[in-house]
Design an enzyme around this catalytic site. Structure first.
Site, PDB file in Angstrom:
ATOM      1  N   HIS A 187       2.907  -2.845   4.201  1.00  0.00           N
ATOM      2  CA  HIS A 187       3.271  -1.421   4.128  1.00  0.00           C
ATOM      3  C   HIS A 187       4.788  -1.356   4.112  1.00  0.00           C
ATOM      4  O   HIS A 187       5.420  -1.491   5.160  1.00  0.00           O
ATOM      5  CB  HIS A 187       2.676  -0.677   5.322  1.00  0.00           C
ATOM      6  CG  HIS A 187       1.189  -0.724   5.356  1.00  0.00           C
ATOM      7  ND1 HIS A 187       0.499  -1.774   5.912  1.00  0.00           N
ATOM      8  CD2 HIS A 187       0.254   0.119   4.841  1.00  0.00           C
ATOM      9  CE1 HIS A 187      -0.805  -1.566   5.758  1.00  0.00           C
ATOM     10  NE2 HIS A 187      -0.979  -0.424   5.111  1.00  0.00           N
ATOM     11  N   ASP A 234       0.827  -1.219   0.000  1.00  0.00           N
ATOM     12  CA  ASP A 234       0.000   0.000   0.000  1.00  0.00           C
ATOM     13  C   ASP A 234       0.861   1.269   0.000  1.00  0.00           C
ATOM     14  O   ASP A 234       2.047   1.234   0.279  1.00  0.00           O
ATOM     15  CB  ASP A 234      -0.848   0.040   1.278  1.00  0.00           C
ATOM     16  CG  ASP A 234      -2.205  -0.630   1.093  1.00  0.00           C
ATOM     17  OD1 ASP A 234      -2.389  -1.343   0.096  1.00  0.00           O
ATOM     18  OD2 ASP A 234      -3.071  -0.457   1.970  1.00  0.00           O
TER      19      ASP A 234
END
Lengths: 310, 310
Positions: free
Chosen positions: A251, A46
């Protein structure tokens, strides 16, 4: 997804973990040329565009095949870097992480659409709210749609050909109206979305169509995981993968001066967190675990094809 | 100021070096409480807000007293970091580096004003041109004024109390119309500006008023300086300072992953350049040279006071 997940309603996380395999899903593997019971996994990075540190770590993981997909936030400072990389890597699976929030304290962003055209999305300085709740309360659906389309159009103008859409901090799942806008925008561009079909906790929003794919499970690390159990969390997740389509959202970033400054005072989804995610997904042990468990990595482009050829 | 100085007309550089002491200037030192022949020097860091690396190096130099002033670019990603620092350092001399260009390849920005209100300043993606010339050709004066005022208003809204205005890449000195707008905006906020009074090469723009201060000399490192002569360039500049008011413009930053990525492929005014500037101005040798040459560091706040109490 970012740190604010822990502050927000945890809607996406709860919703995703309660999703169950749909009848539809059992045939997806076959549509992609695999046996019916295959464990399909989207390993998804992300937050591209937020910082060079995030881009560099994510590009590296994509190039190594350590992750199979990622998504970029079009209102952020580093999108031109992402566009240049995407052009040089036309097979890479890059979607749009549709963004209506700006959650860091000393590093903010606002709309892609002209400020005057989306006032319900912005504060007086032209910046998005830092949490989901004010968006859910104040955003007018017409302005949400205008902004989402502006984000898609900016991506296209920069030469990014998105493979899918998803929602930063799960904002677009917060109200039925925003969910409807999200699906309408995705459909008008023929793009698959990160969708929550079958979620009993979600509001009664527009349901997916027959040819649209949905995930069976979404897995995302949370702040409750001890730092020294990081790799174990992911290895356990891989060992326990079910047949069907799972997305693990990671992430990635480097724990460097830039990212520490972006994410200052926020250990959750912060710089060290992103370094840990990067270290795990690029490790030999993780790669071996995928192999040992018969996991097949797929991207949203595969799902896009499945959508078009049901 | 940035690398593009070398590509643009060098207007500012040429203009500044041909400025001569004005009768007005001889009394400035006295107005500030120093003897008439004092060598007053503004040591000024440009480009705050562009990157955390630039902010961190500039804050450090300001806190050490190694530079006496700096200015921030309001359309850039890191302005909230600058605002937080400025609030914590209310005596710091922070002006606005008014910006109508975005010169880096993979890291772009656009207007503070709503895009739809300043179309002559932006490309179709809402981004500023990367050079001065297209701004000089296409920008409508009314939209320049709207954008400059939006930049000042955003600073005020964030709690930054600017001590002066100057112009990124010297863009506002490129046409008499833009120069007039620049002076009009500065006057309406009661702020001193980096001004070019007495420059025989400049277009016949609006002249300064009697109570407005102007610099006698502006010194800025250029790409012609060999890397191993960096410190010598600055030490020579200090040794040769004339009585009156000089500004030395420096570009501070750390030669790290973030800044290398912002300034990729552009050694002029790039990451290593900014590290060299930082290393010089924070060195003991440079500090000693200021002392040995009787240089008095001043900031734009001092000039602001002089303007108000002529």
């Amino acid at each position: 997804m970012v740190r604010s997940l822990c502050r927000m309603s945890l809607l996406l996380l709860l919703a995703a973990s309660t999703l169950h395999a749909q009848a539809k899903m059992r045939s997806l593997a076959e549509r992609l040329g695999h046996p019916a019971g295959t464990k399909l996994l989207i390993l998804h990075g992300d937050d591209l565009g937020v910082a060079h540190s995030v881009d560099a770590a994510s590009f590296d993981a994509l190039e190594k095949g350590a992750i199979s997909s990622a998504s970029v936030m079009m209102p952020t400072p580093w999108i031109t870097e992402v566009a240049a990389w995407a052009k040089a890597h036309p097979d890479a699976d890059i979607g749009l992480h549709l963004t209506l929030t700006a959650e860091w304290d000393t590093y903010r962003w606002g709309s892609v659409a002209s400020k005057g055209r989306v006032p319900s999305l912005l504060d007086s300085a032209g910046i998005f709210p830092n949490e989901v709740e004010p968006v859910a309360k104040r955003a007018k659906a017409a302005e949400v749609e205008r902004e989402l389309r502006a984000q898609v159009e900016r991506a296209l103008a920069l030469g990014i050909k998105p493979t899918h859409l998803d929602s930063h901090m799960g904002t677009l799942f917060a109200t039925p109206e925003m969910m409807a806008v999200y699906l309408r925008v995705a459909r008008s561009y023929g793009l698959p979305v990160l969708a929550l079909r079958g979620d009993p906790k979600a509001p009664p929003h527009a349901s997916l169509r027959a040819n649209e794919v949905a995930l069976d499970t979404v897995i995302i690390a949370g702040p409750e995981i001890p730092r020294d159990q990081w790799k174990k969390f992911y290895l356990d997740a891989i060992a326990n993968l079910k047949p069907g389509l799972t997305e693990i959202i990671v992430h990635l970033g480097h724990d460097d001066a830039e990212l520490q400054a972006v994410m200052v005072d926020h250990p959750d989804y912060g710089a060290a967190w992103r370094q840990r995610d990067y270290d795990v997904v690029t490790s030999e042990e993780f790669k071996q675990a995928l192999k040992d468990n018969g996991v097949v990595l797929v991207g949203w482009r595969d799902l896009q094809k499945a959508m078009r050829q049901p």
